[in-house]
Motif scaffolding. Structure first.
Motif, short mmCIF file in Angstrom:
data_model
loop_
_atom_site.label_atom_id
_atom_site.label_comp_id
_atom_site.label_asym_id
_atom_site.label_seq_id
_atom_site.Cartn_x
_atom_site.Cartn_y
_atom_site.Cartn_z
N UNK A 41 21.32 29.34 -41.26
CA UNK A 41 21.32 28.35 -40.25
C UNK A 41 20.40 29.33 -39.07
N UNK A 42 19.60 28.44 -38.45
CA UNK A 42 18.73 28.75 -37.25
C UNK A 42 19.38 28.16 -36.13
N UNK A 43 19.81 27.08 -36.12
CA UNK A 43 20.66 26.47 -34.94
C UNK A 43 21.84 25.72 -35.24
N UNK A 44 22.90 25.74 -34.67
CA UNK A 44 24.44 25.14 -34.98
C UNK A 44 24.60 24.25 -33.88
N UNK A 45 24.52 23.10 -33.84
CA UNK A 45 25.05 22.31 -32.54
C UNK A 45 26.45 21.54 -32.85
N UNK A 46 27.22 21.80 -31.74
CA UNK A 46 28.52 21.07 -31.90
C UNK A 46 28.63 20.09 -30.87
N UNK A 47 29.23 18.99 -30.76
CA UNK A 47 29.81 18.14 -29.87
C UNK A 47 31.17 18.04 -29.44
N UNK A 48 31.46 17.71 -28.42
CA UNK A 48 32.90 17.65 -27.94
C UNK A 48 33.29 18.82 -27.13
N UNK A 49 34.64 19.24 -27.49
CA UNK A 49 35.30 20.34 -27.22
C UNK A 49 35.94 21.03 -28.22
N UNK A 68 29.51 16.47 -40.78
CA UNK A 68 30.21 16.35 -39.68
C UNK A 68 31.60 16.44 -39.96
N UNK A 69 32.35 15.38 -39.40
CA UNK A 69 33.83 15.45 -39.37
C UNK A 69 34.33 15.73 -41.06
N UNK A 70 33.42 15.14 -41.99
CA UNK A 70 33.82 15.07 -43.31
C UNK A 70 33.73 16.68 -43.96
N UNK A 71 33.27 17.49 -43.29
CA UNK A 71 33.12 18.93 -43.58
C UNK A 71 33.35 19.61 -42.72
N UNK A 72 34.63 20.41 -42.46
CA UNK A 72 35.05 21.36 -41.24
C UNK A 72 34.42 22.41 -41.07
N UNK A 73 33.64 23.00 -42.19
CA UNK A 73 32.74 24.10 -42.00
C UNK A 73 31.42 23.91 -41.61
N UNK A 74 30.95 22.56 -41.27
CA UNK A 74 29.61 22.30 -40.65
C UNK A 74 29.45 21.84 -39.32
N UNK A 75 28.61 22.17 -38.69
CA UNK A 75 28.53 21.73 -37.32
C UNK A 75 28.12 20.21 -37.41
#
Length: 180
Positions: free
Chosen positions: A78-86, A60-67
């Protein structure tokens, strides 16, 4: 010295009638010191709303290049990439080129403005789904967040019913774009 992450033990009894998904989700979630309670709650709801057996949390937040969440094939694709927020719209567009499916679970006080600025240019991304959660609903959950989270979540006809500690909260789940 850096502050350590706070660990939450999470149990979610999920009955997602809209997707036909019924499961007891038991996991732990780490909350980075810079992460808000609202963001953690949104990540947990995204996990439940998109749940399937291969789905997992990332750094997450610790790795800027990951969702925030993802599922990957054995070879790392990556099959599915899920982000939260804006997040930045360009980040979502880039993810859509590298993942089979991209999901944004959007929430926050700036959601309306974010949609006004980015929805039109994201409409052309065919593998992008945008779900929106009510910021007040997220705020109520975050306000009473405990280290041991025990929720019962029912999703039916685009409405969330979340029970915790004898109290049931109700909120709409808005499908802004794509397929749930």
């Amino acid at each position: 010295m850096a502050l350590p992450a706070t660990i939450y033990r999470v149990v979610i009894d999920l009955a997602d009638l809209d997707r036909g998904c019924y499961a007891r989700l038991e996991t732990t979630a780490a909350r980075h010191p810079s992460e808000t309670a609202e963001r953690l709650v949104t990540r947990l709801l995204a996990y439940a709303l998109c749940y399937h057996e291969e789905l997992g949390f990332t750094k997450g937040i610790c790795a800027g290049d990951e969702p925030d969440l993802w599922s990957r094939e054995a070879d790392g694709r990556v099959l599915e990439w899920i982000e939260v927020g804006l997040p930045d719209a360009d980040r979502l567009r880039k993810a859509s080129r590298h993942a089979g499916r991209v999901v944004l679970v959007a929430s926050g006080s700036g959601l309306r403005r974010w949609l006004e600025q980015h929805q039109a240019k994201l409409a052309s991304v065919p593998n992008l789904t945008i779900l929106a959660l009510d910021a007040e609903f997220i705020g109520r959950l975050a306000a009473s967040l405990e280290r041991a989270i025990n929720w019962s979540l029912t999703v039916t006809e685009g409405t969330l019913y979340l029970t915790r500690g004898g109290e049931t909260l109700e909120a709409p789940l808005h499908l802004i774009q794509g397929e749930r």
